[in-house]
Design a protein around this motif. Sequence first.
Motif, PDB file in Angstrom:
ATOM      1  N   CYS A   1       5.707  -4.542  -6.752  1.00 19.08           N
ATOM      2  CA  CYS A   1       6.129  -5.194  -5.665  1.00 19.08           C
ATOM      3  C   CYS A   1       5.666  -6.623  -5.820  1.00 19.08           C
ATOM      4  O   CYS A   1       5.336  -7.738  -5.840  1.00 19.08           O
TER       5      CYS A   1
ATOM      6  N   HIS B   1       5.512   1.649  -9.466  1.00 16.19           N
ATOM      7  CA  HIS B   1       5.512   0.608  -8.518  1.00 16.19           C
ATOM      8  C   HIS B   1       6.200  -0.777  -9.142  1.00 16.19           C
ATOM      9  O   HIS B   1       5.284  -1.147  -9.923  1.00 16.19           O
TER      10      HIS B   1
ATOM     11  N   ASP C   1       4.115  -0.622   1.522  1.00 15.84           N
ATOM     12  CA  ASP C   1       4.666  -2.057   0.452  1.00 15.84           C
ATOM     13  C   ASP C   1       3.776  -1.758  -0.897  1.00 15.84           C
ATOM     14  O   ASP C   1       4.642  -1.998  -2.299  1.00 15.84           O
ATOM     15  N   CYS C   2       1.717  -1.692  -0.403  1.00 12.62           N
ATOM     16  CA  CYS C   2       1.605  -2.285  -1.603  1.00 12.62           C
ATOM     17  C   CYS C   2       0.621  -1.478  -1.984  1.00 12.62           C
ATOM     18  O   CYS C   2       0.131  -0.185  -0.536  1.00 12.62           O
TER      19      CYS C   2
HETATM   20 ZN    ZN Z   1       2.837  -3.848  -5.259  1.00 12.32          ZN
END
Ligand code: ZN
Length: 763
Positions: free
Chosen positions: A652, A650, A734-735
């Motif tokens: 961001c 992941h 998104d996160c």
């Molecule tokens: Zn993130």
Amino acid sequence: MVKTHNLGFPRIGAARELKFALEAYWKGQSTLSELEEVGADLRQQNWRTQSRLDWVPVGDFSFYDQVLDMSFLLGNLPRRVRDFSGESRDLYFRVARGRSAPSADRHDGCSLGIAAGEMTKWFDTNYHYIVPEFDTDTVFSLHAAELLAQVREVRSRVFDAKPVLIGPLTYLALGKSKDATDKLSLLPRLLPVYAELLRTLAAEGVQWVQIDEPILAMDLDPEWKATFAAAYESLRGTGVKMMLTTYFGPLQDNLAAAAALPVDGVHLDAVNAPSEVRDLIRQAPEDRVISLGVVNGRNIWKADLNATLDWLEPIAEQLGNRLWIAPSCSLLHVPVDLALESKLDSEVQSWLAFATQKLEELQILQTALNRGRSSVQAALDANAAAVQSRRGSPRVNSPAVRAAVAKIDAQLGKRSSAYAERAKVQAGVVPLPLFPTTTIGSFPQTPEIRRVRRQFKSGAITETAYRDVMQAEIAHCIAEQESLGLDVLVHGEPERNDMVEYFGEQLDGYAFSELGWVQSYGSRCVKPPVLFGDISRPQPMTVAWTTYAQSLTDQPVKGMLTGPVTILNWSFVRDDQPRWVSCQQLALAIRSEVQDLEKAGVRIIQIDEAALREGLPLRRSQWKVYLDWAIESFRIAANGVADATQIHTHMCYSEFNDIIESIAEMDADVITIETSRSDMELLEAFRRFDYPNAIGPGVYDIHSPNIPTQEQIIGLMQKAAERIPYQRLWVNPDCGLKTRRWEEVVPALEQMVTAAKELRAAA
Ligand code: ZN
Ligand code: GLN
């Protein structure tokens, strides 16, 4: 006589006094004059700490950000706030923080929503500044009252004040043109205001002004480079002397231009550019003051003072009065005072220096240069002993770790099969629908969770009691995800206060300070853990929590780790070996964790690399070297698993264009990224590159409390499917959700899951 100065001191306060004062004011719990008083106290304390310097910086204090201060000083406010009528300090905070909800902020009369100024990273540090905004109508005007007041404040206490300014070219370079106006074309409007400012300071009795032009340590467009000489020519004759400062790296192709500038002194970051010291001295005119940054302003290690003197003494001999010494850059990037640490491991503590100690080091160097080493022999000996103890400590050097690193070969980071092959195997082991849904890892960190974590840390509750509460939290989190109908679940990370600190605390080779705070932006501070030694993992770090979560459900639970590059980039890292070596050691530790998770039956493992992009060097020419070792470290950490194990990563942040090749080399089966605010535009980079693996483009912005609608999410996913074959798309936020409340998270995820079902039905 060699002189000392400082480029800037941390303003947040040793106990984060400014943070608490700001937040109380913003909440309406204190008055403007109480806030101003805290600011004045901090400035005084800082000047006192710096009182032995020949020149004390002034204007480096800021209630939010020094770039925003500069915008106010130059009368360059964003268009959207120009008709604000109210306290000027509130206007300032409004530009800094924006306003979303009406009357959320009690200190202004207006209830219209106003966007905050954009924030971006200050060079390659973890400090974020408010981006100046320009357009074709931008004009500048001088508003120097606050700076002048501070100059008077410091001079009334008999220190020699040296105001600190951001130079005109760096100021323009840091900003953003809102309407494609060429920023450089604004320079003729800007320079007269700088000249007026310098004359005003001269009239105030100021002798030296520090003008920061750190863009000289970066790749410059030829037009920008060519403008420097004329720009500084136009600032001559104002009555003050200009000390032009550069930092964060070598000047390289800009060195000749910097050396020749019509200023009175030039500061070079001698820690990062030791080989340029001689060149600068040779190329600068004979009357130039040369300031050398000899103490590292970016890390927390004691300098090796004797070694520094070895190369500095001949230079001091040569330059005499023309030599100034300083930290390499502003001390904004290090914590305030090591002396306040009471729980830090005492051996490690003896190797460290925070801002206050760095100034003491500078003092010792000055005395040694001006009066001979023998006049500070005891201090030099103590320093040598500390340096020696660190170098020889078995806690720093572990033969076992060294041996493991030496065995790393290209094979280690490779998966056995290519993605397409693995995807088939994985679909057999963990069947998932089209558009599988998942989250990024954390779920709301409630006040209750934080309280129990604190109690456990302070010893107020037993480990069993702590585990019970965390397990109950995990059970709640799993139950919520099951009832939402998510496909791949997470345990929710209740046991983690921070995605780096959590791992650092369990790794050998890490130490933690109590008050080692560094400003990240505004009132936000971070406390980077200290990576001081060879890294190893005494025991599994996450397996128990993850397997507990898995025991509660038949849905797959995704293991959750932080990647080696992110752990490295968010730590204070030892300076006695290259960063990539520490990164490899971290990679081996995370690799063992990944393999232990796999052994425990965890089928999907996510390794977050949120800070991978942050580590990019300032100079493009060095990007490849960094990316090569960073990606290799990720691969070592991630790829020691069987085809059947699915690796997620992941990230961001929002710019993938220029690093997409490296992202592809990571070879994660699934990458989840922040995209919702870009309307899926960010996927363009992946489309153009023909990115081969699966992608989960974030479908809603977790930074906002707004609940996305199913239609919005479907719209975004359709845009994503125009760029990435839908068979390879995941659906996720998104996160992480840790800053949100359950009341926001549940309805948002409901919309997301329903949207995914619709997409499936329509596929
Ligand atoms: Zn993130
Ligand atoms: N897994 C982490 C979380 O969900 C990722 C955080 C991040 O990307 N900054 O909180």
